[in-house]
Design a protein around this motif. Sequence first.
Motif, PDB file in Angstrom:
ATOM      1  N   VAL A  33       0.869  -1.183   0.000  1.00 19.64           N
ATOM      2  CA  VAL A  33       0.000   0.000   0.000  1.00 19.64           C
ATOM      3  C   VAL A  33       0.901   1.226   0.000  1.00 19.64           C
ATOM      4  N   TYR A  34       0.733   2.093  -0.992  1.00 17.36           N
ATOM      5  CA  TYR A  34       1.522   3.322  -1.065  1.00 17.36           C
ATOM      6  C   TYR A  34       0.648   4.475  -0.561  1.00 17.36           C
ATOM      7  N   GLU A  35       1.044   5.046   0.561  1.00 20.32           N
ATOM      8  CA  GLU A  35       0.219   6.053   1.238  1.00 20.32           C
ATOM      9  C   GLU A  35       1.005   7.364   1.380  1.00 20.32           C
ATOM     10  N   LEU A  49     -17.905   6.871  12.241  1.00 22.50           N
ATOM     11  CA  LEU A  49     -18.535   6.178  11.112  1.00 22.50           C
ATOM     12  C   LEU A  49     -19.445   5.068  11.604  1.00 22.50           C
ATOM     13  N   ASP A  50     -20.624   4.938  10.996  1.00 24.69           N
ATOM     14  CA  ASP A  50     -21.432   3.772  11.314  1.00 24.69           C
ATOM     15  C   ASP A  50     -21.238   2.747  10.202  1.00 24.69           C
ATOM     16  N   LEU A  51     -20.958   1.523  10.610  1.00 20.97           N
ATOM     17  CA  LEU A  51     -20.733   0.465   9.624  1.00 20.97           C
ATOM     18  C   LEU A  51     -21.999  -0.361   9.446  1.00 20.97           C
ATOM     19  N   LEU A 112     -10.377   2.600  13.554  1.00 25.29           N
ATOM     20  CA  LEU A 112     -10.621   1.719  12.401  1.00 25.29           C
ATOM     21  C   LEU A 112      -9.340   1.573  11.576  1.00 25.29           C
ATOM     22  N   ARG A 113      -8.669   2.700  11.367  1.00 26.60           N
ATOM     23  CA  ARG A 113      -7.432   2.651  10.587  1.00 26.60           C
ATOM     24  C   ARG A 113      -6.373   1.824  11.318  1.00 26.60           C
ATOM     25  N   LYS A 114      -6.327   1.998  12.642  1.00 24.71           N
ATOM     26  CA  LYS A 114      -5.325   1.268  13.441  1.00 24.71           C
ATOM     27  C   LYS A 114      -5.565  -0.247  13.357  1.00 24.71           C
ATOM     28  N   ALA A 158      -6.323   1.830  -7.515  1.00 19.26           N
ATOM     29  CA  ALA A 158      -6.437   3.193  -6.985  1.00 19.26           C
ATOM     30  C   ALA A 158      -7.415   3.197  -5.825  1.00 19.26           C
ATOM     31  N   ALA A 159      -6.911   3.582  -4.644  1.00 15.70           N
ATOM     32  CA  ALA A 159      -7.772   3.749  -3.460  1.00 15.70           C
ATOM     33  C   ALA A 159      -7.425   5.093  -2.851  1.00 15.70           C
ATOM     34  N   ASP A 160      -7.126   6.056  -3.739  1.00 17.82           N
ATOM     35  CA  ASP A 160      -6.587   7.341  -3.275  1.00 17.82           C
ATOM     36  C   ASP A 160      -7.647   8.431  -3.161  1.00 17.82           C
ATOM     37  N   THR A 181     -21.920  22.631  -0.598  1.00 21.27           N
ATOM     38  CA  THR A 181     -20.523  22.641  -0.131  1.00 21.27           C
ATOM     39  C   THR A 181     -20.508  22.532   1.386  1.00 21.27           C
ATOM     40  N   ILE A 182     -19.598  21.690   1.835  1.00 22.30           N
ATOM     41  CA  ILE A 182     -19.419  21.437   3.269  1.00 22.30           C
ATOM     42  C   ILE A 182     -18.234  22.242   3.765  1.00 22.30           C
ATOM     43  N   VAL A 183     -18.336  22.767   4.989  1.00 19.74           N
ATOM     44  CA  VAL A 183     -17.134  23.217   5.696  1.00 19.74           C
ATOM     45  C   VAL A 183     -16.984  22.276   6.883  1.00 19.74           C
ATOM     46  N   PRO A 279     -12.792  23.289   3.646  1.00 16.78           N
ATOM     47  CA  PRO A 279     -14.003  23.335   2.816  1.00 16.78           C
ATOM     48  C   PRO A 279     -14.017  22.165   1.824  1.00 16.78           C
ATOM     49  N   ARG A 280     -15.192  21.592   1.613  1.00 18.87           N
ATOM     50  CA  ARG A 280     -15.279  20.440   0.704  1.00 18.87           C
ATOM     51  C   ARG A 280     -16.520  20.562  -0.185  1.00 18.87           C
ATOM     52  N   PRO A 281     -16.375  21.115  -1.397  1.00 19.15           N
ATOM     53  CA  PRO A 281     -17.506  21.087  -2.334  1.00 19.15           C
ATOM     54  C   PRO A 281     -17.872  19.627  -2.604  1.00 19.15           C
TER      55      PRO A 281
HETATM   56  C1  LIG Z   1     -17.555  15.527   6.108  1.00 12.78           C
HETATM   57  C2  LIG Z   1     -17.645  14.092   5.681  1.00 12.78           C
HETATM   58  C3  LIG Z   1     -18.419  13.211   6.433  1.00 12.78           C
HETATM   59  C4  LIG Z   1     -18.509  11.862   6.056  1.00 12.78           C
HETATM   60  N1  LIG Z   1     -19.273  11.029   6.796  1.00 12.78           N
HETATM   61  C5  LIG Z   1     -19.351   9.712   6.453  1.00 12.78           C
HETATM   62  C6  LIG Z   1     -20.129   8.787   7.224  1.00 12.78           C
HETATM   63  O1  LIG Z   1     -20.712   9.147   8.245  1.00 12.78           O
HETATM   64  N2  LIG Z   1     -20.175   7.497   6.820  1.00 12.78           N
HETATM   65  C7  LIG Z   1     -19.527   7.055   5.708  1.00 12.78           C
HETATM   66  O2  LIG Z   1     -19.602   5.859   5.379  1.00 12.78           O
HETATM   67  N3  LIG Z   1     -18.792   7.898   4.948  1.00 12.78           N
HETATM   68  C8  LIG Z   1     -18.686   9.211   5.289  1.00 12.78           C
HETATM   69  N4  LIG Z   1     -17.950  10.069   4.532  1.00 12.78           N
HETATM   70  C9  LIG Z   1     -17.336   9.580   3.294  1.00 12.78           C
HETATM   71  C10 LIG Z   1     -16.061   8.804   3.586  1.00 12.78           C
HETATM   72  O3  LIG Z   1     -15.164   9.608   4.323  1.00 12.78           O
HETATM   73  C11 LIG Z   1     -15.403   8.349   2.296  1.00 12.78           C
HETATM   74  O4  LIG Z   1     -16.358   7.828   1.412  1.00 12.78           O
HETATM   75  C12 LIG Z   1     -14.369   7.272   2.583  1.00 12.78           C
HETATM   76  O5  LIG Z   1     -13.367   7.752   3.444  1.00 12.78           O
HETATM   77  C13 LIG Z   1     -13.749   6.762   1.287  1.00 12.78           C
HETATM   78  O6  LIG Z   1     -12.764   5.802   1.583  1.00 12.78           O
HETATM   79  P1  LIG Z   1     -11.561   5.593   0.586  1.00 12.78           P
HETATM   80  O7  LIG Z   1     -10.705   4.535   1.212  1.00 12.78           O
HETATM   81  O8  LIG Z   1     -12.070   5.382  -0.787  1.00 12.78           O
HETATM   82  O9  LIG Z   1     -10.803   6.990   0.525  1.00 12.78           O
HETATM   83  P2  LIG Z   1     -10.183   7.909   1.664  1.00 12.78           P
HETATM   84  O10 LIG Z   1     -10.743   7.622   2.988  1.00 12.78           O
HETATM   85  O11 LIG Z   1     -10.266   9.299   1.151  1.00 12.78           O
HETATM   86  O12 LIG Z   1      -8.665   7.465   1.708  1.00 12.78           O
HETATM   87  C14 LIG Z   1      -7.783   7.782   0.665  1.00 12.78           C
HETATM   88  C15 LIG Z   1      -6.368   7.570   1.150  1.00 12.78           C
HETATM   89  O13 LIG Z   1      -5.488   7.819   0.055  1.00 12.78           O
HETATM   90  C16 LIG Z   1      -4.456   8.681   0.451  1.00 12.78           C
HETATM   91  N5  LIG Z   1      -4.042   9.436  -0.743  1.00 12.78           N
HETATM   92  C17 LIG Z   1      -4.720  10.434  -1.360  1.00 12.78           C
HETATM   93  N6  LIG Z   1      -4.043  10.853  -2.441  1.00 12.78           N
HETATM   94  C18 LIG Z   1      -2.925  10.085  -2.507  1.00 12.78           C
HETATM   95  C19 LIG Z   1      -1.839  10.039  -3.411  1.00 12.78           C
HETATM   96  N7  LIG Z   1      -1.744  10.879  -4.480  1.00 12.78           N
HETATM   97  N8  LIG Z   1      -0.853   9.135  -3.193  1.00 12.78           N
HETATM   98  C20 LIG Z   1      -0.910   8.278  -2.125  1.00 12.78           C
HETATM   99  N9  LIG Z   1      -1.925   8.280  -1.229  1.00 12.78           N
HETATM  100  C21 LIG Z   1      -2.927   9.183  -1.427  1.00 12.78           C
HETATM  101  C22 LIG Z   1      -5.053   9.553   1.550  1.00 12.78           C
HETATM  102  O14 LIG Z   1      -4.055  10.086   2.405  1.00 12.78           O
HETATM  103  C23 LIG Z   1      -5.961   8.539   2.259  1.00 12.78           C
HETATM  104  O15 LIG Z   1      -5.292   7.839   3.277  1.00 12.78           O
HETATM  105  C24 LIG Z   1     -17.826  11.422   4.898  1.00 12.78           C
HETATM  106  C25 LIG Z   1     -17.045  12.311   4.152  1.00 12.78           C
HETATM  107  C26 LIG Z   1     -16.964  13.633   4.547  1.00 12.78           C
HETATM  108  C27 LIG Z   1     -16.115  14.582   3.726  1.00 12.78           C
END
Ligand SMILES: Cc1cc2nc3c(=O)[nH]c(=O)nc-3n(C[C@H](O)[C@H](O)[C@H](O)COP(=O)(O)OP(=O)(O)OC[C@H]3O[C@@H](n4cnc5c(N)ncnc54)[C@H](O)[C@@H]3O)c2cc1C
Length: 382
Positions: A33-35, A49-51, A112-114, A158-160, A181-183, A279-281
């Motif tokens: 995993v490249y992070e 998060l609720d699963l 969860l990440r841990k 791609a999981a980025d 748009t969310i802040v 901010p997150r559009p």
């Molecule tokens: C305000 C807010 C509230 C939310 N609430 C909920 C909720 O209640 N329940 C729910 O299920 N979802 C919720 N979500 C959505 C949820 O956060 C995402 O859908 C989820 O995190 C997506 O998981 P992912 O693994 O695809 O990506 P991410 O969690 O975004 O993980 C991506 C990873 O990739 C890494 N990365 C990014 N770019 C690069 C790069 N160029 N090179 C290497 N690594 C990179 C990042 O550092 C990160 O660790 C919410 C989102 C927001 C913004």
Amino acid sequence: MIHNDKRIAIVGGGPGGLTLARLLQLSGAEVHVYERDFGKDARVQGATLDLHEESGLEALRRAGLLDAFYANHRPDAGRMRILDKYGDIHVDDHAVENAFAEDRPEIDRAPLRKILLESLREGTVVWDSQFVSMERQDTGWLMHFKNGVHAYADVVIAADGANSKIRPYITAIQPVYSGVTIVEGNIYNASINAPRLWELVKGGKIFAFGDEQSLILSAKGEGSLSFYTGCKVGENWVQESGIDFNKKDAVFAWFKEAFGSWNDVWQELFASDEIGLIPRPQYHFPLDQHWESLPNLTMLGDAAHRMPPYAGEGVNMAMQDAFELAECLTSDAFTDIHAAIAEYERRMLKRASEITQMSLEMTEMLHSADPIAQMVAMMSGE
Ligand SMILES: Cc1cc2nc3c(=O)[nH]c(=O)nc-3n(C[C@H](O)[C@H](O)[C@H](O)COP(=O)(O)OP(=O)(O)OC[C@H]3O[C@@H](n4cnc5c(N)ncnc54)[C@H](O)[C@@H]3O)c2cc1C
């Protein structure tokens, strides 16, 4: 197995990427995993998060991590209060002791990440690896990272996340702005820095509505209060508003105006300087998005199907993608990885389309004239 002797690279160590890494490792795959984060202790923000049973929890079950999940989950974090902009409570899961059913157990992002990180073999995650670009080499890809390091993989996943840098190697389909748009903010030591709101949220969540705007708060186990505002503004509001989101006072000035008719209690969000704001559009991908599957490259989670968070499905979908992709890559039903990717993408795109549609409907409903009545009706099964 079709992944035998293949080097698999997952770019992005969010919930989707780490779940996939765990599941592939259980089947003996060679996976890294490249992070981009510098290490496992990077601060993880965002709400609790609720699963869901059939997606997030199912992924952890397959990963053998359900016990670890329940050892770290927060039983009362799902208790919800629905308030109007004046601060009056309309729905209160705290009011009646036995009225609350924990059918969607909650966990903070950091634990969860841990759990996922600790389930992986030593050295699986290559930290400080911000993906920049890649080119074809042999039958795979040579990836380049911001720190100057290069790495080869036979298969790249791609999981980025929402602003994926790999997605353009798969499709040119662009996201569509949802209109909201969310802040997002995180208040550290909230019992001290926002005591009234900390008391009000009571270890759970608050959904507040008024003037076609939303404010969602959630208490985290480590004592911070995360929140996000939702406002109907133009797509380029973040730039056009001129607000410097690195300056709390600038964001507070905007909040006082945008939420000016709301009760003053909400202004406590900005009372301290121990706060992070971003901010997150909110975008989503077209419901009918489709591309020709590639033999050695695919994507999951927000990279594949970003959507507004109002149905609480993003993490759950990312984790479901992970177990469905792992299932395809480890199945004897496919003759090669290309066929496995094609079947995964067919199922994923159909599911993501339905869930995106639902998320958009929720987004519209929660930012309509009377969301509280609609939420109450929805919760009573109407
Ligand atoms: C305000 C807010 C509230 C939310 N609430 C909920 C909720 O209640 N329940 C729910 O299920 N979802 C919720 N979500 C959505 C949820 O956060 C995402 O859908 C989820 O995190 C997506 O998981 P992912 O693994 O695809 O990506 P991410 O969690 O975004 O993980 C991506 C990873 O990739 C890494 N990365 C990014 N770019 C690069 C790069 N160029 N090179 C290497 N690594 C990179 C990042 O550092 C990160 O660790 C919410 C989102 C927001 C913004």
